[in-house]
Structure formats: C-alpha cells, structure tokens
Scaffold this motif. Sequence first.
Motif, short mmCIF file in Angstrom:
data_model
loop_
_atom_site.label_atom_id
_atom_site.label_comp_id
_atom_site.label_asym_id
_atom_site.label_seq_id
_atom_site.Cartn_x
_atom_site.Cartn_y
_atom_site.Cartn_z
N TYR A 9 40.47 -26.23 17.84
CA TYR A 9 39.88 -27.54 17.91
C TYR A 9 40.80 -28.54 18.93
CZ TYR A 9 44.10 -29.92 15.87
OH TYR A 9 44.92 -30.27 15.29
N LYS A 10 42.02 -27.71 19.63
CA LYS A 10 43.23 -28.38 20.25
C LYS A 10 42.41 -27.61 21.60
CE LYS A 10 47.38 -27.92 17.04
NZ LYS A 10 48.12 -26.51 16.84
N ASP A 23 25.84 -24.53 11.13
CA ASP A 23 25.03 -24.62 10.37
C ASP A 23 24.09 -24.15 11.08
OD1 ASP A 23 26.12 -24.66 8.35
OD2 ASP A 23 25.86 -26.31 7.33
N GLY A 24 24.20 -23.31 12.01
CA GLY A 24 22.55 -23.34 13.33
C GLY A 24 22.66 -24.21 13.74
N ARG A 25 23.34 -26.18 13.97
CA ARG A 25 23.03 -26.85 15.00
C ARG A 25 24.28 -27.57 15.47
NH1 ARG A 25 20.28 -27.38 10.23
NH2 ARG A 25 17.63 -27.65 10.33
N PHE A 26 24.10 -27.98 16.32
CA PHE A 26 25.29 -29.60 17.53
C PHE A 26 25.27 -30.57 15.44
CE2 PHE A 26 24.58 -27.01 20.66
CZ PHE A 26 25.80 -26.65 21.02
N GLN A 27 26.75 -30.67 15.33
CA GLN A 27 26.70 -31.49 14.36
C GLN A 27 27.15 -33.04 15.22
OE1 GLN A 27 25.44 -31.48 11.67
NE2 GLN A 27 25.05 -28.69 11.62
N GLN A 28 27.95 -32.90 15.92
CA GLN A 28 28.31 -34.18 16.47
C GLN A 28 28.35 -33.42 17.80
OE1 GLN A 28 31.89 -35.85 14.59
NE2 GLN A 28 31.52 -37.30 16.02
N VAL A 29 28.43 -34.83 18.74
CA VAL A 29 28.95 -34.46 20.10
C VAL A 29 29.82 -35.32 20.43
CG1 VAL A 29 27.92 -34.24 22.93
CG2 VAL A 29 26.88 -32.19 20.27
N ASP A 30 30.33 -35.43 20.91
CA ASP A 30 31.40 -36.79 21.65
C ASP A 30 32.39 -36.46 22.30
OD1 ASP A 30 31.70 -39.41 21.32
OD2 ASP A 30 31.32 -39.47 19.37
N HIS A 31 33.74 -37.46 22.55
CA HIS A 31 34.98 -37.41 23.01
C HIS A 31 35.91 -36.79 22.54
CE1 HIS A 31 32.58 -39.39 26.77
NE2 HIS A 31 32.06 -40.32 25.88
N PRO A 32 36.71 -36.00 22.85
CA PRO A 32 37.70 -35.65 22.06
C PRO A 32 38.06 -36.54 20.82
CG PRO A 32 38.12 -34.81 23.97
CD PRO A 32 36.81 -36.06 23.80
#
Lengths: 361, 279
Positions: free
Chosen positions: A194-195, A209-218
């Motif tokens: 994650y770093k 789980d087969g999906r993008f759960q969150q797409v955001d700035h770090p």
Amino acid sequence: MSYLVLDGVAKRFGKDEVLKDASLSIEKNEMVAIFGPSGVGKTVLLRLISGVAPPDAGDIRVGGESVLGTSPEVRETGVAFQNFALYPHMNAFENIASPLRARGADEAEVKRKVQETGELLKIAHVLHHLPRQLSNGQKQRTALGRALVRRPKIILLDDPLRNVDAKLRYEMRLELPRLLKRFESTVLYVTQDYKEAMALGERVAVLFDGRFQQVDHPAAVYRSPRHVEIARLFGDPTINLYPIRPTKGEGGHEVTVLGQTLRLKGRAGLDRPCLIGIRPEDVHVEQEPSEGSFPVELDAVTPLNVRTVLFLRTKEREEVFATCSESRGERFGRDHRQVHARVDFEKALLFDEATGERLAA
Amino acid sequence: MHPAIRVVLLTLIGLFFLFPIVWVFLMSFQTNETILRIPPSLVFEPTLQNYTALISGRLETGAGVLELAFMQNLWNSFVLSFCSVALSLLLGVPAAYAFARFKFFGSEDIAFTLLSFRFAPALLVLLPLNLYFQDIGLNDTYIGLIWVYQLITLPLILWIVRGYFEDISPDIENAYRVDGHSWFSTFMKISIPLALPGIAAAALLSFIFAWNNFVFALILASADKQPVTVGALAFVTASGIQYGQIAAAVVLSILPTLALALYAQRYLVEGLSLGAVKG
C-alpha cells in the motif's frame, strides 16, 4: 473523456470468478496504482488490457474505441511482467530492441533508441549480457526498458519492484515517477504494497472481490476508506477495529468502546451492529492521566526508526495498537507498565458490520 | 566406498556389458574357421575379408558366390531413419506445442493415444497393415515404411518436446506478442529456440530407435528397401551362418548411432530427464 476505460470487465478461470465487474476510467498521461492483496486478479487485469487474454464480459476502450478482439501485437501497450519474462537466449540489448524490431525499425534507429533507454535506466554498460548474467536489479531495468523503449501510449507495470532488494526498491520508487513523466504515457502500476501504491499513484484503485472498491487520491483512500477491508489494508500497523452495538440514548446514539462510553451525534445507520476503526496514530499514550484518558497496560514497544509502535491492552483485555514519534516512544522504555491512553474518537471510522461499508460521517 | 573397490567394481560392470561388443568387434576381423574353432582363442591372424565382402557386395562361400546388398541396406537405414525423424519433427513439434499450451476438448486423451502407439505390440498392427499396404501400393516403398516408422518416432518426439514447451514460462511468449510480434514469429523466435535442447535430444533418441527397428521392415519391405537390421539376415545362408560377416555388419551398423550418441550424450541425458520431470 477518459483515455483508458474498463467497463464491467469479468474474467473467470473454471469456477474461480477472479474479476466480476471491474470498472475503471483513467485519464491520458495519468499514473494509477492498482492495489490489492495477492490473488485478486491484478495481473489478470493487465493481461486483459494487453490483449494476452480476452475478458469473459465487459468492454475495454482505449481513446473511445473498444480494443476487444484485437491481438496483443497491435494494442500498443508496454508491459513489464512481474517475473521479468526476459528472453533468456537474447542479450539485454536484443531484449530491449524487440518492440522496435517488431515494427521494422532500421538498425541505426534501434541502436540509438536502445542505447538511450539503457542510459536512462543505467544499464548501458551491461547491454551485451545475457539475462542470466544480470543481477536482479538489472533484469528488472531491462524488463522496464523493453516496456518503455517504444514509448507506448499505455504502460502496464506488474509489481516491477517486487523481486528486487529493499535498497533498489526505494531508489526506484523515487526514480520511476520522474522517469515515467518523461514518456507522457498512461501508466497502470500494479502493487500489493500500500505504501508503494500511495507513493506512486496519482490515484489509487483498490481491487478486491472482483471489483474496484475505491478509486481515489492516495490520501483520500487512507483518510476515508469506503470499506472496512480497505481501512484494514491501508496502514501499518493495521487499524484498530472493534465491534460496537450502538444504543439509542438521550442526545443520540451511545456506544461503548474500549471501556469508554461515547455519544455519536448525527451519524446515520447506527441502528445495527457496527465496527469502529481507530488509526494507531489517533491513540495518544501518556505516562500520566489527563482529561479523557483511561488506564491501559503497555505490553510491547517496537521502535521502527522514525516511529514507535506501542501494543496496549485495556482492562477488558482488548488489544490496541498505537504509534508515536520515536523520541516520545523512548520515554516509555521497553518494559511492561501501566500508561494512559486518550483516543481521538472524532477521527474514528464507522463501518456497517454486516456489509463492511463505511457509514457516512 | 573405498576408491579402489569402486574402480574394481566399475571395471567388472564395464567388462560385463562391453564384452559382447568387444567379442563381436574381434570376430569381425576373423574368418569363419577361426571363429568356430574349439577352444576359442584370442590369438588370430586379423583379416579384412569380411569388410571387403560387405563393401564390395560379393561374398564367396564354399557353395558359390553370394550377392550382398549390405551397402544398400546401410543407405536404406539412413534414409528411413532420417526421413522418419524429419517428418516426426515437422508434425510432432507443433503438436507438442499445442498439447503443452492449449487445453482443448480431449487433448489429454489424444496425447495419451499417441503415446500408446509406443507400447502397443508391433505385430498387432503389422499384419493388417501389410494387407492394407498391398492394396494401396505402399508395400515395399520408402514412403510406406517412413509412415509406419512414425509409430516409433512421433510419440517419443511429441512427449519429450511437450515437456520442454511446458517448462517455458508463457509470460515470455506473451511478452514477445505484446512487443508486437505475430503468433507465428513468437513460435519460431521464442518457443522453438528455448525448446531446442529438448528437440535435439528427442530427435537423436528417435533416430536411434528408428535405426534399430527390425520388425516393421522385416514384414513390410523386400531386399532393396531393407535396413541393416533386416539385411543382416542374409548372412544366414544355405551353407551355414557367416559369423564373420555378421560381426562386421554389426560393427558397421552401430557406428553411426554410436557416433551420434557419443556426440550428443550430454543432450540425451538432459533431454530425457527434463522432458520427464516437468517443473
């Protein structure tokens, strides 16, 4: 309009549904880090984009046009494979030259571009070596060079720093973004650290789980994770999570956590079992009691250079991780002892226990 | 174990296995009379008459002059083995690649069926084949024999080379495709070169097996298409068995495979073990 679009992409292997409904939009020249624990299909995703394997459902569009059904050689992607995948019978020069030769570049151009790439990646002096004569770091740079030499529109990097030593990993973490900026490419960077995701991605796309759960700035992914699993994956030591059973009280919901009763105002969805998440840095540990603090036992002190991790136990034997600066940590010594903890409950995160979804603040 | 004991034991084993070959080698330089004398002796006057008879094709016996087709047989052996292996490579290498890379309906069953040709008794197929071949005019032709020899060479090549292809990481091929190369060029420039030691080993082994084959040619070919293994039967004549010529024929016929095996020893061992044990 976004340059690279994944639209409801699905892929299964036998009964194993790796990707179910992965959707992601990436702007031109953006660098997105795809983060997820191992085995969630990050590599599979890159294969689908590069055309090595076809998706079972969904669409992949580049510049507005679907690329499904086109074979990998016409897709104009550069891929750095996790296991390097260098051609063992060709020297580093020929490895890097391969994408140029595929397009029938003349010898002088091949020579110039490979040399240029080699110098950029600091491997110009080993270009005549076979892959087995290269160090891991040099192999990794050769693989990177092969992905970059043609200046492809889309660069896919599959955990390229995983198989190199720690020092090189830190160097490359600093160097890669600068390098990639020069290429004006859209970059997808896959990692399970994650770093690394936070350091390299302009945005971070969290996949499980087969999906993008969150797409955001770090920073946003860290500060306001949409799901308890994301909160758990981002952070070292991991976030402290406790089940809570809110009860309706006078001025809002009341919960008891770590032996403390607090009043939660204006939060929706508190009528069911929840999880409360407290980041270790929001637990302040002091020698003396102060307002709002409660006594805890200090079980272990682990200095991690600039930070110190404290392992605490409440009277009810609940375990709590806390972090503090190294200089503060030194004062606690290394022995088991009684200290006082004050929790910044204002910053605590609340999740639905059943679905794991974060409850809006 | 003490080094001296080791040397003694190894010498004993070596003698045990090499003695027949040494004996045959010595026989090839003797006349029938010296071979058959009792008791046998290691002391004799060497003669080249066996070899000259074989090479000139004329054998003078007590019962008259016998025409020998030994050099023709040697040439037949070479043509049959070489062409069989070449055809098997042409068919077997792409097939091995398909079996290694793609899982299609019945792929394992087909691969196993091809292997089973290797352990089916030859006589079982030979008699019906003989009848078929007579009907379609393939009896006693190089093409017919090379076709039947595929039973020996194709399964061997297929299975050894398949293991080699399976050992190549698919990512290496994927990387080459992504670089912009076509499927065919990936096969030729990446897959084949990386599996080359295995292909070479499989080719050599199947060449030796084809060379040593006896029963196919015995039934399906007449004198002018017969390989050395069958040709050696000609020395069993009405007036007796020509031991000296048989020995010389054996020496000449094992020379090519022996040379090949010695030259490719390293590949052979590597090829067999690598093909069998997949990573």
